[in-house]
Design a protein around this motif. Structure first.
Motif, PDB file in Angstrom:
ATOM      1  N   GLY A   1       0.895  -7.945  41.945  1.00  0.00           N
ATOM      2  CA  GLY A   1       1.256  -9.258  41.441  1.00  0.00           C
ATOM      3  C   GLY A   1       1.508  -9.268  39.941  1.00  0.00           C
ATOM      4  N   GLN A   2       1.550 -10.494  39.374  1.00  0.00           N
ATOM      5  CA  GLN A   2       1.844 -10.666  37.951  1.00  0.00           C
ATOM      6  C   GLN A   2       0.546 -10.567  37.128  1.00  0.00           C
ATOM      7  OE1 GLN A   2       4.955 -11.098  36.636  1.00  0.00           O
ATOM      8  NE2 GLN A   2       5.730 -10.827  38.710  1.00  0.00           N
ATOM      9  N   THR A   3       0.685 -10.170  35.838  1.00  0.00           N
ATOM     10  CA  THR A   3      -0.451 -10.165  34.892  1.00  0.00           C
ATOM     11  C   THR A   3      -0.605 -11.568  34.350  1.00  0.00           C
ATOM     12  OG1 THR A   3      -0.041  -7.870  34.299  1.00  0.00           O
ATOM     13  CG2 THR A   3      -1.354  -9.192  32.762  1.00  0.00           C
ATOM     14  N   SER A   4      -1.848 -12.079  34.376  1.00  0.00           N
ATOM     15  CA  SER A   4      -2.057 -13.467  33.979  1.00  0.00           C
ATOM     16  C   SER A   4      -3.437 -13.643  33.363  1.00  0.00           C
ATOM     17  CB  SER A   4      -1.882 -14.378  35.207  1.00  0.00           C
ATOM     18  OG  SER A   4      -2.857 -14.055  36.190  1.00  0.00           O
ATOM     19  N   GLN A   5      -3.663 -14.852  32.824  1.00  0.00           N
ATOM     20  CA  GLN A   5      -4.952 -15.206  32.272  1.00  0.00           C
ATOM     21  C   GLN A   5      -5.964 -15.235  33.405  1.00  0.00           C
ATOM     22  OE1 GLN A   5      -5.712 -15.770  28.999  1.00  0.00           O
ATOM     23  NE2 GLN A   5      -3.587 -15.136  28.536  1.00  0.00           N
ATOM     24  N   PRO A   6      -7.222 -14.966  33.099  1.00  0.00           N
ATOM     25  CA  PRO A   6      -8.215 -14.916  34.164  1.00  0.00           C
ATOM     26  C   PRO A   6      -8.466 -16.288  34.784  1.00  0.00           C
ATOM     27  CG  PRO A   6      -9.262 -14.727  32.031  1.00  0.00           C
ATOM     28  CD  PRO A   6      -7.791 -14.642  31.780  1.00  0.00           C
ATOM     29  N   ALA A   7      -8.481 -16.292  36.109  1.00  0.00           N
ATOM     30  CA  ALA A   7      -8.816 -17.516  36.816  1.00  0.00           C
ATOM     31  C   ALA A   7     -10.275 -17.430  37.231  1.00  0.00           C
ATOM     32  CB  ALA A   7      -7.915 -17.673  38.035  1.00  0.00           C
ATOM     33  N   GLU A   8     -10.720 -18.408  37.954  1.00  0.00           N
ATOM     34  CA  GLU A   8     -12.110 -18.459  38.350  1.00  0.00           C
ATOM     35  C   GLU A   8     -12.458 -17.197  39.156  1.00  0.00           C
ATOM     36  OE1 GLU A   8     -15.767 -20.150  38.257  1.00  0.00           O
ATOM     37  OE2 GLU A   8     -13.963 -21.054  37.437  1.00  0.00           O
ATOM     38  N   GLY A   9     -13.555 -16.618  38.811  1.00  0.00           N
ATOM     39  CA  GLY A   9     -14.025 -15.448  39.515  1.00  0.00           C
ATOM     40  C   GLY A   9     -13.723 -14.147  38.812  1.00  0.00           C
ATOM     41  N   TRP A  10     -12.787 -14.138  37.878  1.00  0.00           N
ATOM     42  CA  TRP A  10     -12.485 -12.921  37.109  1.00  0.00           C
ATOM     43  C   TRP A  10     -13.443 -12.859  35.893  1.00  0.00           C
ATOM     44  CZ3 TRP A  10      -8.833  -9.451  38.658  1.00  0.00           C
ATOM     45  CH2 TRP A  10      -7.925  -9.882  39.606  1.00  0.00           C
ATOM     46  N   ALA A  11     -13.997 -11.712  35.562  1.00  0.00           N
ATOM     47  CA  ALA A  11     -14.883 -11.572  34.413  1.00  0.00           C
ATOM     48  C   ALA A  11     -14.960 -10.116  33.991  1.00  0.00           C
ATOM     49  CB  ALA A  11     -16.280 -12.110  34.736  1.00  0.00           C
ATOM     50  N   LEU A  12     -15.180  -9.947  32.649  1.00  0.00           N
ATOM     51  CA  LEU A  12     -15.358  -8.604  32.078  1.00  0.00           C
ATOM     52  C   LEU A  12     -16.487  -8.699  31.040  1.00  0.00           C
ATOM     53  CD1 LEU A  12     -14.341  -5.638  31.888  1.00  0.00           C
ATOM     54  CD2 LEU A  12     -12.932  -6.418  29.947  1.00  0.00           C
ATOM     55  N   SER A  13     -17.473  -7.890  31.194  1.00  0.00           N
ATOM     56  CA  SER A  13     -18.570  -7.846  30.220  1.00  0.00           C
ATOM     57  C   SER A  13     -18.660  -6.447  29.633  1.00  0.00           C
ATOM     58  CB  SER A  13     -19.883  -8.248  30.881  1.00  0.00           C
ATOM     59  OG  SER A  13     -20.230  -7.321  31.919  1.00  0.00           O
ATOM     60  N   GLY A  14     -19.265  -6.412  28.490  1.00  0.00           N
ATOM     61  CA  GLY A  14     -19.401  -5.117  27.831  1.00  0.00           C
ATOM     62  C   GLY A  14     -20.701  -5.069  27.026  1.00  0.00           C
ATOM     63  N   SER A  15     -21.324  -3.957  27.029  1.00  0.00           N
ATOM     64  CA  SER A  15     -22.554  -3.799  26.256  1.00  0.00           C
ATOM     65  C   SER A  15     -22.448  -2.523  25.407  1.00  0.00           C
ATOM     66  CB  SER A  15     -23.760  -3.740  27.180  1.00  0.00           C
ATOM     67  OG  SER A  15     -23.672  -2.636  28.069  1.00  0.00           O
ATOM     68  N   SER A  16     -23.096  -2.625  24.256  1.00  0.00           N
ATOM     69  CA  SER A  16     -23.018  -1.482  23.310  1.00  0.00           C
ATOM     70  C   SER A  16     -24.337  -1.414  22.572  1.00  0.00           C
ATOM     71  CB  SER A  16     -21.882  -1.666  22.323  1.00  0.00           C
ATOM     72  OG  SER A  16     -21.878  -0.622  21.381  1.00  0.00           O
ATOM     73  N   ALA A  17     -24.805  -0.247  22.362  1.00  0.00           N
ATOM     74  CA  ALA A  17     -26.063  -0.067  21.638  1.00  0.00           C
ATOM     75  C   ALA A  17     -25.899  -0.556  20.194  1.00  0.00           C
ATOM     76  CB  ALA A  17     -26.483   1.404  21.679  1.00  0.00           C
ATOM     77  N   GLY A  18     -26.759  -1.447  19.721  1.00  0.00           N
ATOM     78  CA  GLY A  18     -26.720  -1.925  18.340  1.00  0.00           C
ATOM     79  C   GLY A  18     -25.695  -2.974  18.093  1.00  0.00           C
ATOM     80  N   ALA A  19     -24.978  -3.466  19.098  1.00  0.00           N
ATOM     81  CA  ALA A  19     -23.952  -4.486  18.883  1.00  0.00           C
ATOM     82  C   ALA A  19     -24.119  -5.570  19.932  1.00  0.00           C
ATOM     83  CB  ALA A  19     -22.569  -3.880  18.942  1.00  0.00           C
ATOM     84  N   ALA A  20     -23.592  -6.740  19.632  1.00  0.00           N
ATOM     85  CA  ALA A  20     -23.679  -7.852  20.574  1.00  0.00           C
ATOM     86  C   ALA A  20     -22.781  -7.580  21.784  1.00  0.00           C
ATOM     87  CB  ALA A  20     -23.270  -9.147  19.882  1.00  0.00           C
ATOM     88  N   ASP A  21     -23.245  -8.034  22.921  1.00  0.00           N
ATOM     89  CA  ASP A  21     -22.444  -7.853  24.128  1.00  0.00           C
ATOM     90  C   ASP A  21     -21.220  -8.752  24.096  1.00  0.00           C
ATOM     91  OD1 ASP A  21     -24.385  -6.145  24.941  1.00  0.00           O
ATOM     92  OD2 ASP A  21     -25.357  -7.582  26.309  1.00  0.00           O
ATOM     93  N   ILE A  22     -20.217  -8.354  24.871  1.00  0.00           N
ATOM     94  CA  ILE A  22     -19.047  -9.206  25.019  1.00  0.00           C
ATOM     95  C   ILE A  22     -19.035  -9.734  26.454  1.00  0.00           C
ATOM     96  CG2 ILE A  22     -17.700  -8.038  23.255  1.00  0.00           C
ATOM     97  CD1 ILE A  22     -16.210  -6.587  25.497  1.00  0.00           C
ATOM     98  N   SER A  23     -18.484 -10.924  26.572  1.00  0.00           N
ATOM     99  CA  SER A  23     -18.406 -11.547  27.905  1.00  0.00           C
ATOM    100  C   SER A  23     -17.140 -12.366  27.976  1.00  0.00           C
ATOM    101  CB  SER A  23     -19.629 -12.439  28.172  1.00  0.00           C
ATOM    102  OG  SER A  23     -19.544 -13.024  29.470  1.00  0.00           O
ATOM    103  N   LEU A  24     -16.173 -11.895  28.760  1.00  0.00           N
ATOM    104  CA  LEU A  24     -14.875 -12.531  28.858  1.00  0.00           C
ATOM    105  C   LEU A  24     -14.691 -13.041  30.276  1.00  0.00           C
ATOM    106  CD1 LEU A  24     -12.714  -9.848  26.988  1.00  0.00           C
ATOM    107  CD2 LEU A  24     -13.718 -11.921  26.026  1.00  0.00           C
ATOM    108  N   GLY A  25     -14.035 -14.228  30.343  1.00  0.00           N
ATOM    109  CA  GLY A  25     -13.799 -14.790  31.676  1.00  0.00           C
ATOM    110  C   GLY A  25     -12.883 -15.989  31.598  1.00  0.00           C
ATOM    111  N   THR A  26     -12.997 -16.815  32.646  1.00  0.00           N
ATOM    112  CA  THR A  26     -12.116 -17.977  32.732  1.00  0.00           C
ATOM    113  C   THR A  26     -12.271 -18.864  31.499  1.00  0.00           C
ATOM    114  OG1 THR A  26     -12.290 -17.919  35.142  1.00  0.00           O
ATOM    115  CG2 THR A  26     -11.473 -19.947  34.154  1.00  0.00           C
ATOM    116  N   ASP A  27     -13.530 -19.135  31.070  1.00  0.00           N
ATOM    117  CA  ASP A  27     -13.782 -20.040  29.925  1.00  0.00           C
ATOM    118  C   ASP A  27     -13.587 -19.332  28.582  1.00  0.00           C
ATOM    119  OD1 ASP A  27     -14.398 -22.078  31.702  1.00  0.00           O
ATOM    120  OD2 ASP A  27     -16.522 -21.475  31.800  1.00  0.00           O
ATOM    121  N   THR A  28     -13.804 -18.058  28.546  1.00  0.00           N
ATOM    122  CA  THR A  28     -13.697 -17.328  27.273  1.00  0.00           C
ATOM    123  C   THR A  28     -12.818 -16.126  27.475  1.00  0.00           C
ATOM    124  OG1 THR A  28     -15.968 -17.997  26.791  1.00  0.00           O
ATOM    125  CG2 THR A  28     -15.025 -16.318  25.364  1.00  0.00           C
TER     126      THR A  28
END
Length: 938
Positions: free
Chosen positions: A782-809
């Motif tokens: 399909g097409q590449t698009s902005q995340p809709a409900e249910g899509w999410a990506l998180s990331g963690s790193s030692a010594g740094a704040a985690d990232i959390s991407l999704g529908t709202d962010t």
């Protein structure tokens, strides 16, 4: 003019004498302004091998018309002699070389006479004794010291033994007769010295016939007071050279007493006023008081006074009650104040009783009464023997300026004279300015002497070893240069037109160390002005001097080296005060750096100090000191040299910089630089730095420059998403990089050497930067698009704040670093992988904000399932794409085509459509990249 007798050619010799006398008198009045006797001036003279001969400098007044009957002698004169023959304070005659001053004259054609001395300088008693004199005496009114000479102001009274009634004397205007005056020095009196007199002055007089007979043709005569013939106040010869300085006969100083002189006019040829020889009747005369310079005394007689009605007389001396005297007496004409004489100009300085007040009369203090007798014919002339007929007008005698005419000089008689405050105007004293009084010098072979004086005058310089000169004629003095003589000679020191003089004294042998005194005098070289010499220079007390000259010290010995206290080194003081001791009194301490003088110290007692000026620069210096004494001798250098390292702190500014993100997400905020503090540490103390207020960095000290989040107020939350960008950056005040070796960017250290010249303040900056991250999604096929409900990506790193991407962010700041990713997809889909935008390719990174439309080749795999590790680079916008699929989407065979090695499920039509869309997207992306490069000039 009415003058009928005394032709000029008959009296040429007489006029020559009077012109000579008048010229000497007039020349005496050159400006100078020194009184007759310099107060306190010593005139002692030591023994000398040879004395200068006396010099007759001027005949002030001479009764040179002497009849051969009365034959009285009178004279006022100035005699120049070597100093010391007369004590100027007591008036006593003194011996010089065992000899005293002697004065003599021709007493008769065949004999001479020595004159005795009467002292009038002792005061009123001496002045009265002189008024009472009737014998052969001379007196001295003033002793005027002039260099190595004294000018003696002298009056003479005496008589002469002239043969009576000599036929040759019966001539108009008298018979010119030779006469010698003798001036010398002798140990004995009498007349024995006269034959070897040092000075003989031939001053002729005119002998008048003294017989009373009709054949006399000399003309009218003014008889001179002799002995007590006219009953004057003193009973004797009080009329000539009277001293008014002390007061006479009860009168105040300056007042010629009543009845002090007489005017006795006779004409020996007279018969009677009605009958007799031609020119024999004399019953009128003119008189005036005259200064030494032949100008009228206008405070007494502003114009000559004409006296008429005088009783004609032919006698040897007229009866006392018939002569004109300075008192009211019978009916005889008087020289006192009268209405008739006042109408002619006689002032009230003359009293009705005849006293004459010379206070304020001006001139130089010598006054003469001049008389001009007239003669006329009787009513009946019985015979003409050649006796002259004489008459005058005021204009015949004085010119419009009040000066005597030549006729007035030639025809005058002098029956009286007086002195009051007599002075000769000596030159003003010169001044010695170099060497200064109290100075020191080491120039023992060439002493520079200079000063000021009156242009054209010659300078005399005398030197003594010691600190005073009390007698400038002391023979022990060294005469450096002698200008006390007539005329300018070779080698003379002459005052220049600008009023300065100078001379370099080169002694025959170097002057030994010690004190010396030098004194200067100046001599007037105006022709005819007697080369008068001034008082000595530089009196110790101008009002009452007791010594003269300037004293200097000859010093050729160098002083010892001063000591120096070395300062603590290093120092931050750029104007340190250096000090020491062992300073010689009045010496000058010179401070040197590297043996080059830099300034003079302030000496207090034996100590000295010097504050460096101008300020020192950073570096190492070597200081020494020498001292130069007052004579100019310089000491060795202080030892050892004092080493001083100057290390002035450097002003440094520190600032935090927040760098921008490349291809950012516009909606994401940026942290303020104020969230951080730049720190400075020298290992023992940590302080903050400011971009506005400099911190002082010590030299030769290693500093570490870092950063930290502020504590008050609390920093923004997003500040934690930033990390430092690169190492420490520092520049000088000109914006130029710091020299090599000063800055270690990686270690973030700074060390500035003490001798480094650097433009201040330096400025150091610490840069922080974050990263942007975005999330896109794609269902497989399909097409590449902005995340809709249910899509999410998180990331963690030692010594740094985690990232959390999704529908709202879908976008967020992220601290740069390596993250462990975890992807999720909506229910019914399974994550098949995570891709990232290839930021290494500019054409891909450029379009990070619109990554949904980038070509498939701009995506690179970071995870082949729901988890994986990915780097979020600093300062860049990272875009991640989650790829998920349903089971129906998975094809039975794998497809490749640059989109990875993933398994896709799609119909052939769908596959072709997707391929076409991809080709179109590549072209659009290529066009955008070309346009961007064109605009950026690449």
């Amino acid at each position: 003019m009415g003058m009928q007798l005394r032709p000029i050619q008959q009296h040429r010799a007489r006029r020559v004498l009077r012109r000579w006398t008048s010229g000497l008198i007039a020349a005496a009045l050159v400006a100078g302004g020194v009184i007759a006797m310099q107060a306190g001036l010593p005139v002692e003279r030591a023994e000398a091998a040879e004395l200068d001969a006396p010099q007759l400098y001027k005949m002030q007044g001479f009764y040179d018309r002497i009849d051969d009957d009365v034959d009285e002698l009178r004279a006022d004169l100035v005699l120049k002699v070597p100093t010391g023959f007369v004590n100027p304070e007591t008036g006593a005659l003194q011996s010089v070389d065992g000899k005293q001053l002697r004065i003599g004259y021709d007493y008769s054609p065949s004999s001479v006479r020595n004159m005795n001395y009467r002292n009038t300088l002792v005061g009123a008693a001496g002045a009265t004794a002189w008024a009472n004199n009737r014998d052969e005496y001379f007196t001295i009114h003033s002793v005027i010291h002039s260099g190595k000479n004294d000018f003696l102001v002298i009056s003479i009274e005496g008589d002469m033994d002239i043969p009576n009634r000599v036929d040759a004397n019966n001539s108009v205007g008298g018979n010119k007769t030779p006469m010698n005056w003798y001036f010398s020095y002798s140990a004995t009196g009498g007349t024995g010295w006269i034959s070897s007199a040092l000075t003989v002055e031939s001053i002729p007089y005119y002998a008048y016939y003294g017989g009373m007979t009709a054949s006399v043709k000399t003309g009218p005569q003014i008889k001179l007071q002799w002995d007590g013939i006219y009953s004057l106040w003193s009973g004797d010869q009080a009329n000539w050279g009277q001293v008014l300085d002390f007061g006479l006969n009860g009168h105040a100083p300056g007042v010629f007493p009543t009845n002090s002189f007489a005017v006795d006019m006779v004409n020996h040829a007279m018969g009677t006023a009605t009958r007799g020889p031609a020119g024999s009747v004399s019953d009128s005369y003119w008189y005036a008081w005259v200064h030494e310079d032949n100008t009228i005394v206008d405070t007494i007689t502003p114009s000559p006074i004409h006296v008429t009605g005088y009783p004609p007389s032919k006698s040897r001396n007229t009866a006392t009650n018939r002569v004109s005297k300075n008192m009211v007496q019978g009916t005889a004409p008087t020289l006192a104040w009268t209405l008739d004489q006042a109408a002619q100009g006689l002032t009230d300085r003359v009293s009705p009783q005849g006293a004459i007040d010379f206070n304020g009369a001006g001139g130089n203090g010598y006054y003469r009464l001049l008389v001009w007798p007239e003669s006329r014919n009787p009513e009946t002339v019985t015979v003409d023997n050649g006796s002259p007929v004489i008459s005058y007008t005021a204009a015949d005698l004085f010119d419009a300026s009040g000066s005597l005419t030549q006729l007035g000089i030639d025809q005058s008689w002098i029956p009286a004279s007086a002195y009051y405050g007599y002075h000769i105007d000596l030159p003003e004293a010169p001044e010695i300015t170099v060497p200064a009084h109290g100075s020191h010098t080491n120039a023992n072979t060439a002493v520079e002497l200079s000063g000021t004086g009156t242009p054209g005058k010659t300078i005399t310089l005398k030197l003594a070893q010691g600190r005073t000169i009390t007698n400038t004629n002391d023979p022990s003095l060294t005469t450096i240069v002698d200008g006390d003589h007539e005329g300018v000679h070779a080698g003379d020191v002459v005052v220049q037109p600008d009023g300065t003089w100078n001379y370099t004294y080169r002694p025959s042998a170097p002057l030994t160390d010690g004190e010396y005194t030098v004194v200067a005098l100046q001599t007037d070289q105006t022709p005819g002005n007697y080369h008068l010499t001034s008082p000595p220079s530089n009196p110790n007390d101008p009002a009452d001097p007791t010594s003269w000259g300037v004293t200097f010290t000859m010093d050729t010995v160098a002083p010892a080296a001063p000591t120096m206290l070395c300062l603590a080194s290093p120092t931050e003081d750029t104007t340190p005060t250096i000090s020491g001791g062992n300073a010689e009194a009045n010496a000058t301490v010179h401070v040197s750096e590297a043996e080059e003088r830099m300034g003079e110290g302030i000496v207090t007692g034996a100590n000295w100090s010097y504050t460096v000026d101008p300020a020192l620069k950073n570096g190492t210096y070597s200081f020494t000191a020498t001292q130069v004494d007052r004579a100019g001798n310089e000491s060795p250098r202080s030892a050892p040299a004092c080493e001083l390292r100057v290390a002035v702190p450097v002003d440094a500014l520190g600032q935090k910089v927040v760098a921008e993100i490349a291809n950012p997400v516009p909606e994401l905020p940026s942290a303020d630089a104020a969230n951080w503090e730049v720190t400075l540490s020298d290992g023992t103390e940590t302080v903050t730095m400011s971009p506005d207020e400099p911190r002082k960095l010590k030299r030769d000290t290693t500093y570490t420059i870092g950063e930290r989040l502020r504590t008050e107020p609390a920093p923004e939350t997003i500040a934690s998403q930033y990390t430092q960008l690169g190492g420490l950056a520092c520049v000088d005040a000109k914006g130029e990089d710091l020299p090599t070796g000063v800055l270690n960017p990686e270690a973030q250290t700074l060390n500035i050497a003490s001798d480094l010249e650097i433009a201040e303040p330096i400025s150091c900056s610490v840069t922080n930067q974050s990263a942007h991250v975005s999330l896109l999604t794609q269902r497989l096929g399909g097409q590449t698009s902005q995340p809709a409900e249910g899509w999410a990506l998180s990331g963690s790193s030692a010594g740094a704040a985690d990232i959390s991407l999704g529908t709202d962010t879908p976008q967020s700041l992220a601290s740069p670093g390596s993250y462990q990713l975890q992807a999720t997809a909506p229910t019914g889909l399974s994550v098949v992988g995570v891709q990232a935008l290839d930021l290494a390719r500019p054409e891909c990174a450029f379009d990070a904000g619109e990554a949904a439309g980038v070509p498939s080749e701009c995506w690179v795999d970071v995870a082949k399932d729901a988890s994986g590790e990915a780097a979020i680079p600093q300062g860049k916008h990272s875009v991640f794409r989650i790829v998920a699929a349903a089971p129906a989407d998975i094809p039975p065979l794998p497809l490749t085509g640059g989109l990875g090695t993933w398994v896709f499920t799609a119909g052939s039509a769908a596959a072709l459509a997707f391929a076409a869309a991809t080709m179109l997207r590549r072209r659009i992306l290529a066009n955008r990249i070309a346009t961007s490069r064109l605009e950026s000039g690449q």
